[in-house]
Design a protein around this motif. Structure first.
Motif, PDB file in Angstrom:
ATOM      1  N   VAL A 279       0.610  -1.118  -0.559  1.00 32.21           N
ATOM      2  CA  VAL A 279       0.089  -0.063  -0.134  1.00 32.21           C
ATOM      3  C   VAL A 279       0.695   1.187   0.050  1.00 32.21           C
ATOM      4  N   GLY A 280       1.706   1.357   0.788  1.00 35.00           N
ATOM      5  CA  GLY A 280       3.039   2.268   0.664  1.00 35.00           C
ATOM      6  C   GLY A 280       3.340   2.855  -0.189  1.00 35.00           C
ATOM      7  N   THR A 281       3.800   1.517  -1.101  1.00 30.94           N
ATOM      8  CA  THR A 281       4.743   1.820  -2.050  1.00 30.94           C
ATOM      9  C   THR A 281       3.944   2.491  -3.306  1.00 30.94           C
ATOM     10  N   VAL A 282       2.526   1.845  -3.544  1.00 31.70           N
ATOM     11  CA  VAL A 282       1.656   1.929  -4.180  1.00 31.70           C
ATOM     12  C   VAL A 282       1.426   3.429  -4.235  1.00 31.70           C
ATOM     13  N   VAL A 287       9.358   2.985  -1.164  1.00 39.21           N
ATOM     14  CA  VAL A 287       9.695   2.481  -0.363  1.00 39.21           C
ATOM     15  C   VAL A 287      10.330   2.877   1.102  1.00 39.21           C
ATOM     16  N   ASP A 288       9.806   2.489   2.772  1.00 40.71           N
ATOM     17  CA  ASP A 288       9.556   3.896   3.242  1.00 40.71           C
ATOM     18  C   ASP A 288      10.166   2.569   4.913  1.00 40.71           C
ATOM     19  N   VAL A 289      10.197   3.012   6.487  1.00 42.12           N
ATOM     20  CA  VAL A 289      10.403   2.679   6.870  1.00 42.12           C
ATOM     21  C   VAL A 289       8.728   2.042   7.127  1.00 42.12           C
ATOM     22  N   VAL A 290       7.882   2.594   7.211  1.00 45.96           N
ATOM     23  CA  VAL A 290       6.082   2.762   7.852  1.00 45.96           C
ATOM     24  C   VAL A 290       6.054   1.545   6.965  1.00 45.96           C
ATOM     25  N   PHE A 515       0.629   0.867  22.100  1.00 43.78           N
ATOM     26  CA  PHE A 515       0.775   0.011  20.755  1.00 43.78           C
ATOM     27  C   PHE A 515       1.503   1.004  19.800  1.00 43.78           C
ATOM     28  N   PRO A 516       1.180   2.545  20.086  1.00 39.35           N
ATOM     29  CA  PRO A 516       1.570   3.804  18.689  1.00 39.35           C
ATOM     30  C   PRO A 516       3.086   3.623  19.552  1.00 39.35           C
ATOM     31  N   HIS A 517       3.569   3.166  21.080  1.00 41.48           N
ATOM     32  CA  HIS A 517       4.951   3.897  21.512  1.00 41.48           C
ATOM     33  C   HIS A 517       5.713   2.708  20.668  1.00 41.48           C
ATOM     34  N   PHE A 518       5.053   1.620  20.630  1.00 46.01           N
ATOM     35  CA  PHE A 518       5.671   0.073  20.149  1.00 46.01           C
ATOM     36  C   PHE A 518       6.138   0.709  18.538  1.00 46.01           C
ATOM     37  N   VAL A 519       4.996   1.117  17.892  1.00 44.06           N
ATOM     38  CA  VAL A 519       4.937   1.636  16.103  1.00 44.06           C
ATOM     39  C   VAL A 519       6.182   2.650  16.308  1.00 44.06           C
ATOM     40  N   GLY A 520       6.708   3.890  16.580  1.00 45.49           N
ATOM     41  CA  GLY A 520       7.826   4.673  16.990  1.00 45.49           C
ATOM     42  C   GLY A 520       8.864   4.081  17.221  1.00 45.49           C
ATOM     43  N   ALA A 521       9.042   3.033  17.807  1.00 49.11           N
ATOM     44  CA  ALA A 521      10.185   2.339  18.777  1.00 49.11           C
ATOM     45  C   ALA A 521      10.912   1.368  17.246  1.00 49.11           C
ATOM     46  N   LEU A 522       9.659   0.980  17.060  1.00 46.18           N
ATOM     47  CA  LEU A 522      10.163  -0.272  15.867  1.00 46.18           C
ATOM     48  C   LEU A 522      10.640   0.822  14.042  1.00 46.18           C
ATOM     49  N   ASP A 523       9.992   1.541  13.997  1.00 48.57           N
ATOM     50  CA  ASP A 523      10.233   2.730  13.129  1.00 48.57           C
ATOM     51  C   ASP A 523      12.495   3.390  13.428  1.00 48.57           C
ATOM     52  N   GLY A 524      12.166   3.832  14.382  1.00 46.77           N
ATOM     53  CA  GLY A 524      13.190   4.565  15.313  1.00 46.77           C
ATOM     54  C   GLY A 524      13.973   3.640  14.125  1.00 46.77           C
ATOM     55  N   VAL A 525      13.972   1.747  15.008  1.00 47.96           N
ATOM     56  CA  VAL A 525      15.333   0.800  14.626  1.00 47.96           C
ATOM     57  C   VAL A 525      15.502   0.431  13.130  1.00 47.96           C
ATOM     58  N   LEU A 526      14.118   0.407  12.459  1.00 46.54           N
ATOM     59  CA  LEU A 526      14.268  -0.138  10.919  1.00 46.54           C
ATOM     60  C   LEU A 526      15.819   1.484  10.039  1.00 46.54           C
ATOM     61  N   ALA A 527      14.506   1.959  10.847  1.00 43.81           N
ATOM     62  CA  ALA A 527      15.377   3.221   9.864  1.00 43.81           C
ATOM     63  C   ALA A 527      16.870   3.581  10.323  1.00 43.81           C
ATOM     64  N   ALA A 529      18.961   1.152  11.443  1.00 46.25           N
ATOM     65  CA  ALA A 529      19.523  -0.200  11.158  1.00 46.25           C
ATOM     66  C   ALA A 529      19.440  -0.287   9.962  1.00 46.25           C
ATOM     67  N   GLY A 530      18.717   0.202   9.382  1.00 47.24           N
ATOM     68  CA  GLY A 530      18.794   0.003   8.196  1.00 47.24           C
ATOM     69  C   GLY A 530      19.064   0.758   6.809  1.00 47.24           C
ATOM     70  N   HIS A 531      18.899   2.310   7.277  1.00 46.72           N
ATOM     71  CA  HIS A 531      19.500   3.103   6.356  1.00 46.72           C
ATOM     72  C   HIS A 531      18.874   2.967   5.454  1.00 46.72           C
ATOM     73  N   LEU A 532      16.929   3.173   5.551  1.00 45.63           N
ATOM     74  CA  LEU A 532      16.096   2.516   4.497  1.00 45.63           C
ATOM     75  C   LEU A 532      15.553   4.288   3.811  1.00 45.63           C
ATOM     76  N   ARG A 533      16.339   5.191   4.443  1.00 44.75           N
ATOM     77  CA  ARG A 533      15.663   5.984   3.543  1.00 44.75           C
ATOM     78  C   ARG A 533      16.359   6.662   2.947  1.00 44.75           C
ATOM     79  N   SER A 534      17.972   5.958   2.909  1.00 39.66           N
ATOM     80  CA  SER A 534      18.982   6.246   1.815  1.00 39.66           C
ATOM     81  C   SER A 534      18.780   5.639   0.532  1.00 39.66           C
ATOM     82  N   LEU A 535      18.178   4.475   0.963  1.00 42.22           N
ATOM     83  CA  LEU A 535      17.564   3.812   0.026  1.00 42.22           C
ATOM     84  C   LEU A 535      17.170   3.933  -0.804  1.00 42.22           C
ATOM     85  N   ARG A 536      15.620   5.009  -1.044  1.00 39.17           N
ATOM     86  CA  ARG A 536      14.655   5.094  -1.362  1.00 39.17           C
ATOM     87  C   ARG A 536      14.881   5.106  -2.903  1.00 39.17           C
TER      88      ARG A 536
END
Length: 536
Positions: A279-282, A287-290, A515-527, A529-536
């Protein structure tokens, strides 16, 4: 009198035609010039060529008037009545006549110049003939009474006066030259009354940077081509992106995501089978962290991963079922990034210290949206292609600009190419376009968002609420509707089959808070550790 820097042109015209004066067997010319109020000079040349002879005149329309400066004239409507032809090409007017009396007509723009405080008409009524002219008669008619006349005859650059030149009765100019050798010219300058005609003389630089970047007819065509190219690019983007624009602007019809099976149970079914990460990619073509976070939640909802809250600031991911063929390529990549082979459980805090490579997730997700026929090509590859094409065109334009400027060529062409390249590079972000199916999905996603806004627990049988709530939650995460969706179902007291708490029983009220705290924490870890935003 004429200015020395501009002593290269002038003209005449008479009210009534007359036969050229000359000895038998010689070439004679009667030239009549008429200056119109709008600044155009109409020229009529009556030329007599003896039997068995020819006469040719080549008139340069670009005349040097100083260092690196040319005075440029535009000639139009050239025609010949009689035995000959008149053509304009490559800054030259060429008149070719055969025996007999012929009348040559044409219009000149650029003959009126402001010289100091004086307005002056200049033209060469005779020049460039390949034969001797026995006699040349010149007459000039101006909108107002002329103030002065200066007529020169001879080789270019000389200041020899014509045989005769005067203002006549004050309403026009008359000049005569007896015996004009081949290749020599008659140059007439007529002083005009202020306001008699607009100054339209055009002087161009012929070397140096000013000349290289001068706007000429050729560079004007180049600029026109750039405008056409940009308009064509806009039209292409409109065509490619038009489906998306219509999908975003149109009214959203009802999107039914709740389906009832034969047994009467209500379940959630996404439009076109789209998964949360897709959904997010379409929607935003990246491709984003979320997208990855929503996929992790969806894997838990679908019983591949168990999520457990540990204390107030940490969560544990535990393997519940192995990755199987039901998972898409990008879901399998997410699963293995969080729980690699040999790891049955991991804390979110432990993931924070471990580098997670999400490159495979990105590649698999882009490939997936292409395989599902929502895009023709990978959006990132499309953007990259046009970005590099744009930079290559910019480089070509810069090199061309510098090279042409060094040789005093039309460097504006290179600048035009560079500007076009900048347009391509800047437009690269808009180049990925969805297919018709992708555009339809985009509209359905808007409907899905509407469902997340309007759905109520009372719309769902009590025995199905936990499942519908859970299956819808990852879509709420990726569409930014998490808190609204949690608030809608927070009043329930039942636990969740995919989420637990180590020290207490789970209820939806506490889950909605945490749950919102969990989502925010997971977003932060993925961003991080994965540097996903730099791979867009």
């Amino acid at each position: 009198m004429c200015a020395a820097a501009l002593c290269s042109f002038a003209g005449t015209a008479s009210a009534q035609p007359s036969s050229p004066v000359g000895l038998p067997g010689t070439v004679g010319a009667d030239v009549r010039l008429k200056l119109e109020r709008d600044g155009k000079l109409t020229v009529t040349e009556v030329v007599s060529v003896p039997e068995g002879k020819t006469a040719k005149r080549v008139v340069p329309l670009r005349i040097a008037v100083g260092d690196n400066r040319d005075r440029v004239f535009d000639v139009t409507d050239a025609s010949v009545e009689g035995n000959g032809s008149a053509t304009v090409a490559e800054d030259e007017l060429t008149i070719a006549l055969r025996s007999g009396t012929s009348t040559v007509k044409y219009t000149v723009v650029g003959t009126v110049a402001k010289i100091g405080d004086t307005l002056e008409l200049r033209w060469q009524p005779a020049s460039g003939w390949d034969t001797v002219l026995d006699s040349v008669k010149v007459s000039v008619i101006t909108p107002d009474a002329p103030k002065s006349v200066n007529c020169l005859a001879g080789a270019p650059g000389t200041s020899k006066p014509c045989t005769s030149a005067d203002l006549g009765d004050g309403r026009g100019v008359r000049a005569t030259e007896i015996g004009l050798p081949a290749g020599e010219r008659i140059d007439v300058a007529v002083g005009l009354q202020d306001g008699a005609a607009p100054a339209n003389a055009r002087v161009e630089e012929t070397s140096g940077l000013a000349a290289a970047f001068a706007l000429t007819p050729a560079t004007g065509i180049g600029l026109g081509g750039l405008v056409v190219l940009l308009l064509g690019g806009l039209a292409l983007l409109w065509y490619l992106r038009g489906r998306d624009a219509r999908a975003l602007a149109s009214d959203v019809g009802p999107v039914n995501v709740l389906v009832t099976d034969p047994s009467g149970r209500v379940a959630f079914a996404s439009p076109d089978g789209v998964l949360p990460g897709q959904v997010g990619t379409v929607v935003d073509e990246h491709v984003d962290v979320v997208d990855v976070t929503a996929t992790v939640v969806d894997l838990a909802v679908r019983n591949y991963v168990w999520i457990e809250e540990v204390g107030e600031r940490d969560w544990r991911f535990a393997r519940r079922n192995p990755a199987d063929s039901s998972l898409s390529g990008y879901e399998r990549a997410v699963y293995e990034a969080v729980l690699p082979d040999g790891v049955d459980s991991v804390l979110l805090s432990e993931l924070r210290g471990r580098r997670i490579d999400l490159t495979r997730v990105r590649d698999e997700l882009y490939a997936d949206v292409v395989a599902r026929n929502w895009f023709v090509r990978r959006p990132d590859a499309e953007r990259s292609l046009w970005w590099w094409v744009g930079l290559a065109v910019v480089a070509l334009g810069v090199v061309g600009t510098v090279g042409l400027a060094l040789i005093s060529g039309p460097a504006l062409f290179g600048l035009v190419v560079a500007v076009a390249g900048v347009g391509l590079a800047l437009g690269a972000r808009w180049m990925p376009a969805r297919t018709k199916r992708g555009a339809a999905l985009l509209e359905h996603v808007r409907g899905l968002r509407g469902y997340l806004h309007t759905a109520s627990p009372t719309d769902i049988p009590e025995q199905d609420r936990e499942m519908v709530f859970s299956r819808s939650l990852p879509y709420a995460v990726v569409l930014g509707e998490t808190e609204r969706w949690l608030g809608t179902f927070a009043g329930g007291r039942s636990g969740l089959y995919w989420f637990g708490q180590a020290d207490r029983s789970t209820d939806l009220g506490r889950f909605a808070q945490r749950f919102p705290h969990f989502v925010g924490a997971l977003d932060g870890v993925l961003a991080q550790a994965g540097h996903l935003r730099s791979l867009r």
